[in-house]
Design an enzyme around this catalytic site. Structure first.
Site: not given
Ligand code: GDD
Length: 350
Positions: A135, A137, A159, A163
């Site tokens: 990922t 991340e 996480y 990974k």
């Molecule tokens: N979940 C969430 N909820 N994120 C928020 C929110 C909220 O209310 N508000 C802002 N964010 C911001 C997070 O702080 C982060 O910077 C961004 O939105 C994306 O958050 P997520 O959608 O939770 O995804 P992620 O980037 O942390 O992780 C996802 O993508 C990765 C890369 O492919 C997941 O799918 C991981 O499993 C994956 O590895």
């Protein structure tokens, strides 16, 4: 489910088959003539697990097995029973946010399970090709933008640390034992099958319900400035498959190459809904106002901030484009439109 389907064609094992990527990948592999078995983790109800397979019309077309991948013996039995030609290891604790609350469990799900699979492949099934879901991340506070397969990892969540361990283990088994093990370093990828714990699905669901008058309170979000490289999951599973068909094993970034902020994603969703928004204020005081009603529909809640945040992720997928002929077909505005349309159906509004 529980019965095997089809008697010819290559065998694929997808760990985490009820996830977003699991469902898209199973669909792709079935279309290509594979016999597909997928794992489910113990616990949970079939209702909240099977909905993605049902939405994709796959229930009954894949074999499912419940298995704890952190149990080495169970993993050995699993591979002996199903003798897969290809393993797509997608099962993981996937929420970055909640990994801060359950770091040890996250480490076991993401790093120990991967090691168990690699070890069984090494000792008992060395011809099996192995895909590990790495990922973006892992880049964390990345030293360069865009990020490539060569960019250093500076993980910023339990996480991501787990990974990185699984990624390095996969690379090690390739180098040390000559196994066909690949890491797909996938940047964020979304779809109508995305769970509402992730920001894109939360925003789409929140604004669709807001517009329909189903929500009284504004939607609270965390960091609006976080920037991500968002693509469509259906495009990314094609890349996973291509990685295992290549002549030799390697690691590949899959990304769109463009970043958008969380605030941009809210605005794109509002556009798709023909809602006019006005952003006002700064930091924790920032809000989005719906111009037609004059009501605040988005606020910022610092409780949703993460202890350590990843500011900007943007991928360079040149290697996959050149060697695998991989290109994403769906851009973010199209993806948002797709998610909005599916959410309206889910909410009984279309
Ligand atoms: N979940 C969430 N909820 N994120 C928020 C929110 C909220 O209310 N508000 C802002 N964010 C911001 C997070 O702080 C982060 O910077 C961004 O939105 C994306 O958050 P997520 O959608 O939770 O995804 P992620 O980037 O942390 O992780 C996802 O993508 C990765 C890369 O492919 C997941 O799918 C991981 O499993 C994956 O590895």
């Amino acid at each position: 489910m529980g019965e095997k389907f089809g008697t010819s064609g290559p065998r694929a094992l997808i760990t985490g088959i009820t996830s977003q990527d699991g469902a898209y990948l199973a669909s792709l592999l079935l279309d290509k003539g594979y016999r597909v078995t997928g794992t489910l983790r113990p616990g949970g109800t079939m209702l909240n697990r099977a909905w993605r397979l049902e939405t994709m019309g796959l229930a009954g077309r894949v074999t499912t097995v419940t298995v704890d991948l952190t149990d080495a013996r169970a993993v050995s039995w699993l591979l002996d029973d199903h003798a897969p030609d290809e393993v797509y290891h997608l099962s993981a604790h996937s929420s970055v946010h909640s990994s801060f609350h359950i770091p040890a469990e996250t480490f076991a799900s993401n790093a120990v399970a991967t090691t168990n699979l690699l070890e069984v492949i090494r000792t008992r099934h060395p011809r099996t090709r192995f895909y590990h879901a790495s990922t973006s991340e892992m880049f964390g506070e990345a030293p360069e933008v865009p990020q490539t397969e060569k960019t250093l990892f500076r993980p910023r969540s339990p996480y991501a640390v787990a990974k990185v361990a699984a990624h390095q283990m996969t690379t090690l088994y390739r180098i040390a034992y000559g196994l066909f093990c690949v890491n797909g370093i996938l940047f964020n990828h979304e779809s109508p099958l995305r769970g509402p714990e992730f920001v894109t699905a939360k925003i789409v669901r929140g604004l669709v319900r807001w517009q329909a008058g189903l929500e009284d309170a504004p939607m609270a979000l965390g960091r609006l400035d976080a920037r991500r490289d968002w693509g469509f999951a259906g495009d990314y599973v094609r890349g996973m498959w291509s990685m295992l068909q290549a002549e030799g094993p390697d690691d590949y970034v899959l990304a769109s190459g463009r970043t958008w902020s969380v605030r941009d994603f809210v605005s794109l969703t509002a556009n798709a809904l023909d809602m006019r928004l006005l952003w006002q204020g700064e930091g924790v005081g920032e809000v989005a106002i719906e111009l037609d009603s004059g009501r605040t529909c988005v606020t910022v809640d610092p409780a949703l901030f993460r202890p350590a945040e990843v500011g900007e992720l943007r991928g360079d997928s040149s290697r996959a484009r050149e060697r695998l002929d991989w290109t994403p077909r769906v851009d973010l505005p199209e993806l948002v439109a797709m998610m909005v349309a599916a959410e309206k159906v889910r909410q009984g509004l279309a």
